[in-house]
Scaffold this motif. Sequence first.
Motif, PDB file in Angstrom:
ATOM      1  N   ILE A  43       0.860  -1.188   0.000  1.00  0.00           N
ATOM      2  CA  ILE A  43       0.000   0.000   0.000  1.00  0.00           C
ATOM      3  C   ILE A  43       0.897   1.239   0.000  1.00  0.00           C
ATOM      4  N   GLN A  50      -4.258  -7.211   4.172  1.00  0.00           N
ATOM      5  CA  GLN A  50      -5.059  -6.121   3.605  1.00  0.00           C
ATOM      6  C   GLN A  50      -5.710  -5.272   4.690  1.00  0.00           C
ATOM      7  N   ALA A  53      -4.626  -1.366   5.308  1.00  0.00           N
ATOM      8  CA  ALA A  53      -5.668  -0.354   5.126  1.00  0.00           C
ATOM      9  C   ALA A  53      -5.844   0.468   6.385  1.00  0.00           C
ATOM     10  N   SER A 100      -5.098   4.510   7.044  1.00  0.00           N
ATOM     11  CA  SER A 100      -6.113   5.379   7.646  1.00  0.00           C
ATOM     12  C   SER A 100      -5.588   6.106   8.878  1.00  0.00           C
TER      13      SER A 100
END
Length: 178
Positions: free
Chosen positions: A37, A165, A169, A173
Amino acid sequence: MTRRPFHRHLLMLLALLTVPLAGQAHGPTRQKVTESITIDAPAATVWARIQDFDALKNWHPAVAESAADKGNEVGSVRIVKLKGGGELVESLERHDAAQRLYSYRAKNGGALPVTNYSSTIRVSEAAGKASVEWRGAFYRGYPNNDPPPDQNDEAAVKAVTGVYQSGLANLKSLVEGK
């Protein structure tokens, strides 16, 4: 009448005997998962958030506790307690602050349907943003042929992919404040 040499017969016999064995010799294959990411923050900021082996509870949404007995020292054992129940026991194999990475190995599959699990998480800089890569290798939870559906290769890959994942994520955030 021509006679074939004895060694040719022996080779043919050996070849015929090994064919049925090859079909039965399959077992689990090593599975691999890599998730990454990009986070809109400097790599140093993201690394500061995850660098401690016991910090998983601070950024992974499924983790309630992640105490590590020797901090970031190689050999440190981390007990990961999950919010929904279940536990993992992991040992730190490598910690390299300069390269912004650490690697660990699970003592057992614990709450995941895997065996022989090892993983590395790394933070790097890419055009002023952090790139976080989390990769792992493992075998399915059931080591023999014909595994039950909850311990086959697909279940193992799905579980590890979900862990990576959701963790990445949530990290994004938290760091980006969204």
